[in-house]
Structure formats: C-alpha cells, structure tokens
Design a protein around this motif. Sequence first.
Motif, PDB file in Angstrom:
ATOM      1  N   MET A  30       0.831  -1.206   0.000  1.00 51.85           N
ATOM      2  CA  MET A  30       0.000   0.000   0.000  1.00 51.85           C
ATOM      3  C   MET A  30       0.866   1.257   0.000  1.00 51.85           C
ATOM      4  O   MET A  30       0.638   2.181  -0.780  1.00 51.85           O
ATOM      5  CB  MET A  30      -0.937  -0.016   1.213  1.00 51.85           C
ATOM      6  CG  MET A  30      -1.901   1.135   1.267  1.00 51.85           C
ATOM      7  SD  MET A  30      -3.048   1.012   2.651  1.00 51.85           S
ATOM      8  CE  MET A  30      -1.974   1.382   4.025  1.00 51.85           C
ATOM      9  N   THR A  31       1.878   1.307   0.871  1.00 58.57           N
ATOM     10  CA  THR A  31       2.720   2.501   0.922  1.00 58.57           C
ATOM     11  C   THR A  31       3.582   2.642  -0.330  1.00 58.57           C
ATOM     12  O   THR A  31       3.809   3.756  -0.803  1.00 58.57           O
ATOM     13  CB  THR A  31       3.615   2.487   2.181  1.00 58.57           C
ATOM     14  OG1 THR A  31       4.397   1.297   2.197  1.00 58.57           O
ATOM     15  CG2 THR A  31       2.784   2.586   3.446  1.00 58.57           C
ATOM     16  N   THR A  32       4.020   1.518  -0.871  1.00 61.13           N
ATOM     17  CA  THR A  32       4.797   1.563  -2.114  1.00 61.13           C
ATOM     18  C   THR A  32       3.930   2.074  -3.258  1.00 61.13           C
ATOM     19  O   THR A  32       4.360   2.926  -4.047  1.00 61.13           O
ATOM     20  CB  THR A  32       5.364   0.168  -2.441  1.00 61.13           C
ATOM     21  OG1 THR A  32       6.156  -0.280  -1.341  1.00 61.13           O
ATOM     22  CG2 THR A  32       6.209   0.191  -3.703  1.00 61.13           C
ATOM     23  N   ALA A  33       2.699   1.579  -3.346  1.00 58.16           N
ATOM     24  CA  ALA A  33       1.780   2.040  -4.390  1.00 58.16           C
ATOM     25  C   ALA A  33       1.457   3.522  -4.219  1.00 58.16           C
ATOM     26  O   ALA A  33       1.303   4.247  -5.208  1.00 58.16           O
ATOM     27  CB  ALA A  33       0.504   1.205  -4.375  1.00 58.16           C
ATOM     28  N   LEU A  34       1.377   3.982  -2.983  1.00 61.69           N
ATOM     29  CA  LEU A  34       1.125   5.395  -2.732  1.00 61.69           C
ATOM     30  C   LEU A  34       2.262   6.249  -3.301  1.00 61.69           C
ATOM     31  O   LEU A  34       2.019   7.289  -3.924  1.00 61.69           O
ATOM     32  CB  LEU A  34       0.978   5.633  -1.226  1.00 61.69           C
ATOM     33  CG  LEU A  34       0.611   7.032  -0.776  1.00 61.69           C
ATOM     34  CD1 LEU A  34      -0.765   7.434  -1.319  1.00 61.69           C
ATOM     35  CD2 LEU A  34       0.598   7.103   0.746  1.00 61.69           C
ATOM     36  N   LYS A  35       3.486   5.793  -3.116  1.00 63.07           N
ATOM     37  CA  LYS A  35       4.644   6.503  -3.673  1.00 63.07           C
ATOM     38  C   LYS A  35       4.611   6.469  -5.201  1.00 63.07           C
ATOM     39  O   LYS A  35       4.826   7.492  -5.864  1.00 63.07           O
ATOM     40  CB  LYS A  35       5.935   5.863  -3.143  1.00 63.07           C
ATOM     41  CG  LYS A  35       7.201   6.414  -3.734  1.00 63.07           C
ATOM     42  CD  LYS A  35       7.497   7.798  -3.239  1.00 63.07           C
ATOM     43  CE  LYS A  35       8.868   8.263  -3.719  1.00 63.07           C
ATOM     44  NZ  LYS A  35       9.119   9.653  -3.378  1.00 63.07           N
ATOM     45  N   LEU A  36       4.339   5.303  -5.769  1.00 66.41           N
ATOM     46  CA  LEU A  36       4.303   5.163  -7.228  1.00 66.41           C
ATOM     47  C   LEU A  36       3.156   5.944  -7.856  1.00 66.41           C
ATOM     48  O   LEU A  36       3.260   6.405  -8.996  1.00 66.41           O
ATOM     49  CB  LEU A  36       4.217   3.678  -7.608  1.00 66.41           C
ATOM     50  CG  LEU A  36       5.450   2.846  -7.271  1.00 66.41           C
ATOM     51  CD1 LEU A  36       5.164   1.363  -7.464  1.00 66.41           C
ATOM     52  CD2 LEU A  36       6.648   3.293  -8.104  1.00 66.41           C
ATOM     53  N   GLU A  37       2.078   6.107  -7.092  1.00 62.71           N
ATOM     54  CA  GLU A  37       0.910   6.840  -7.594  1.00 62.71           C
ATOM     55  C   GLU A  37       1.244   8.307  -7.842  1.00 62.71           C
ATOM     56  O   GLU A  37       0.595   8.969  -8.657  1.00 62.71           O
ATOM     57  CB  GLU A  37      -0.247   6.701  -6.588  1.00 62.71           C
ATOM     58  CG  GLU A  37      -1.599   7.114  -7.121  1.00 62.71           C
ATOM     59  CD  GLU A  37      -1.885   8.586  -6.914  1.00 62.71           C
ATOM     60  OE1 GLU A  37      -2.709   9.134  -7.687  1.00 62.71           O
ATOM     61  OE2 GLU A  37      -1.304   9.198  -6.007  1.00 62.71           O
ATOM     62  N   GLN A  38       2.274   8.824  -7.209  1.00 64.68           N
ATOM     63  CA  GLN A  38       2.685  10.210  -7.432  1.00 64.68           C
ATOM     64  C   GLN A  38       3.179  10.420  -8.863  1.00 64.68           C
ATOM     65  O   GLN A  38       3.112  11.530  -9.381  1.00 64.68           O
ATOM     66  CB  GLN A  38       3.775  10.614  -6.439  1.00 64.68           C
ATOM     67  CG  GLN A  38       3.281  10.650  -5.015  1.00 64.68           C
ATOM     68  CD  GLN A  38       4.394  10.919  -4.017  1.00 64.68           C
ATOM     69  OE1 GLN A  38       5.583  10.828  -4.338  1.00 64.68           O
ATOM     70  NE2 GLN A  38       4.010  11.242  -2.798  1.00 64.68           N
ATOM     71  N   GLN A  39       3.694   9.348  -9.496  1.00 66.93           N
ATOM     72  CA  GLN A  39       4.166   9.452 -10.866  1.00 66.93           C
ATOM     73  C   GLN A  39       3.179   8.891 -11.886  1.00 66.93           C
ATOM     74  O   GLN A  39       3.226   9.253 -13.053  1.00 66.93           O
ATOM     75  CB  GLN A  39       5.501   8.721 -11.018  1.00 66.93           C
ATOM     76  CG  GLN A  39       6.656   9.414 -10.359  1.00 66.93           C
ATOM     77  CD  GLN A  39       7.295   8.569  -9.279  1.00 66.93           C
ATOM     78  OE1 GLN A  39       7.200   7.355  -9.299  1.00 66.93           O
ATOM     79  NE2 GLN A  39       7.936   9.218  -8.322  1.00 66.93           N
ATOM     80  N   ASN A  40       2.310   7.993 -11.451  1.00 68.76           N
ATOM     81  CA  ASN A  40       1.372   7.353 -12.372  1.00 68.76           C
ATOM     82  C   ASN A  40       0.076   7.071 -11.621  1.00 68.76           C
ATOM     83  O   ASN A  40       0.039   6.227 -10.724  1.00 68.76           O
ATOM     84  CB  ASN A  40       1.985   6.050 -12.906  1.00 68.76           C
ATOM     85  CG  ASN A  40       1.090   5.340 -13.903  1.00 68.76           C
ATOM     86  OD1 ASN A  40      -0.100   5.599 -13.997  1.00 68.76           O
ATOM     87  ND2 ASN A  40       1.672   4.416 -14.645  1.00 68.76           N
ATOM     88  N   SER A  41      -0.975   7.758 -11.997  1.00 71.65           N
ATOM     89  CA  SER A  41      -2.247   7.656 -11.266  1.00 71.65           C
ATOM     90  C   SER A  41      -2.868   6.256 -11.329  1.00 71.65           C
ATOM     91  O   SER A  41      -3.758   5.949 -10.534  1.00 71.65           O
ATOM     92  CB  SER A  41      -3.245   8.695 -11.789  1.00 71.65           C
ATOM     93  OG  SER A  41      -3.539   8.453 -13.154  1.00 71.65           O
ATOM     94  N   GLN A  42      -2.402   5.403 -12.231  1.00 70.33           N
ATOM     95  CA  GLN A  42      -2.925   4.037 -12.305  1.00 70.33           C
ATOM     96  C   GLN A  42      -2.627   3.240 -11.028  1.00 70.33           C
ATOM     97  O   GLN A  42      -3.311   2.277 -10.723  1.00 70.33           O
ATOM     98  CB  GLN A  42      -2.339   3.298 -13.523  1.00 70.33           C
ATOM     99  CG  GLN A  42      -2.758   3.877 -14.852  1.00 70.33           C
ATOM    100  CD  GLN A  42      -4.243   3.669 -15.133  1.00 70.33           C
ATOM    101  OE1 GLN A  42      -4.961   2.968 -14.438  1.00 70.33           O
ATOM    102  NE2 GLN A  42      -4.721   4.320 -16.186  1.00 70.33           N
ATOM    103  N   PHE A  43      -1.590   3.649 -10.287  1.00 69.03           N
ATOM    104  CA  PHE A  43      -1.240   2.939  -9.059  1.00 69.03           C
ATOM    105  C   PHE A  43      -2.241   3.177  -7.934  1.00 69.03           C
ATOM    106  O   PHE A  43      -2.163   2.524  -6.895  1.00 69.03           O
ATOM    107  CB  PHE A  43       0.183   3.287  -8.611  1.00 69.03           C
ATOM    108  CG  PHE A  43       1.228   2.555  -9.385  1.00 69.03           C
ATOM    109  CD1 PHE A  43       1.556   1.242  -9.064  1.00 69.03           C
ATOM    110  CD2 PHE A  43       1.872   3.164 -10.447  1.00 69.03           C
ATOM    111  CE1 PHE A  43       2.510   0.548  -9.792  1.00 69.03           C
ATOM    112  CE2 PHE A  43       2.832   2.484 -11.178  1.00 69.03           C
ATOM    113  CZ  PHE A  43       3.155   1.173 -10.849  1.00 69.03           C
TER     114      PHE A  43
END
Length: 126
Positions: A30-43
């Motif tokens: 969840m926290t990793t996806a939150l970080k990745l979501e900053q660059q790609n909203s698909q996360f």
Amino acid sequence: MSTESAERAKGTGMNGWLWLLIAGAFEIGMTTALKLEQQNSQFLWVFLACAIAGFECLAKAIKTIPLGLAYAIWTGIGAVGTVIVGAVAFGDPLGGVRMLLLTGLVAAMIGLKLVGGRKPADTARR
C-alpha cells in the motif's frame, strides 16, 4: 466446537500470526503504491487493492490476536518493510543510525509477540 476452531485444532486453518504477516505485506504494498501513484495515477488501484486486502487480513488476525498487539506489529511490519523498499527502490537514505533504530523496532515487535500471547478463548468470538 466451531468449524474454524476445528480447523485450527487439526492444524489446517491459517493462524492469526500468518494473517498478520500477510496483512503487513499488503501494508508495504500500500505505501509503495502510494509513492508510485505520485508518478502514475494508475497505481491508485493498486493502493486501494492493497488497503482492502491488508485490512481484511488484519481483521482475520485480530480474531485470535489481541487488537493492540496485532495493530502494533502490523504497523511495525509496514514501517520496517517500507523503509527497506524506500531504500532499495527509491534511493531513500539508510544509514547506520536508521538501521540501529529499525533493529530496535524489530526487537520490540518480537518482544511484543513473546509477551502478548493469544486472546482468551471466551473473548475471541465477540
């Protein structure tokens, strides 16, 4: 004896500690996806899936593990795992003091498990 109790007695059911470990892994996801979501909203979808799965596993864990103990260990697993993922995948700093503090956190989680025990049988079903 309930079906779940019978399965646990036979050793075929997953115990609360395994559910808690899986919940911790989803917390890291969840926290990793939150970080990745900053660059790609698909996360965002990965974040939501990990959050739902993590809370569901945590809910199963607290059937046999006291709530405060389970929550402390769940957040600890998430914190330690997220620091490691941050260092490996995102280049976050991981110096000697930080490693020492993480070691202390892991030791505290182990200590909590050793003294925390299991819910009494009469409160496990409330």
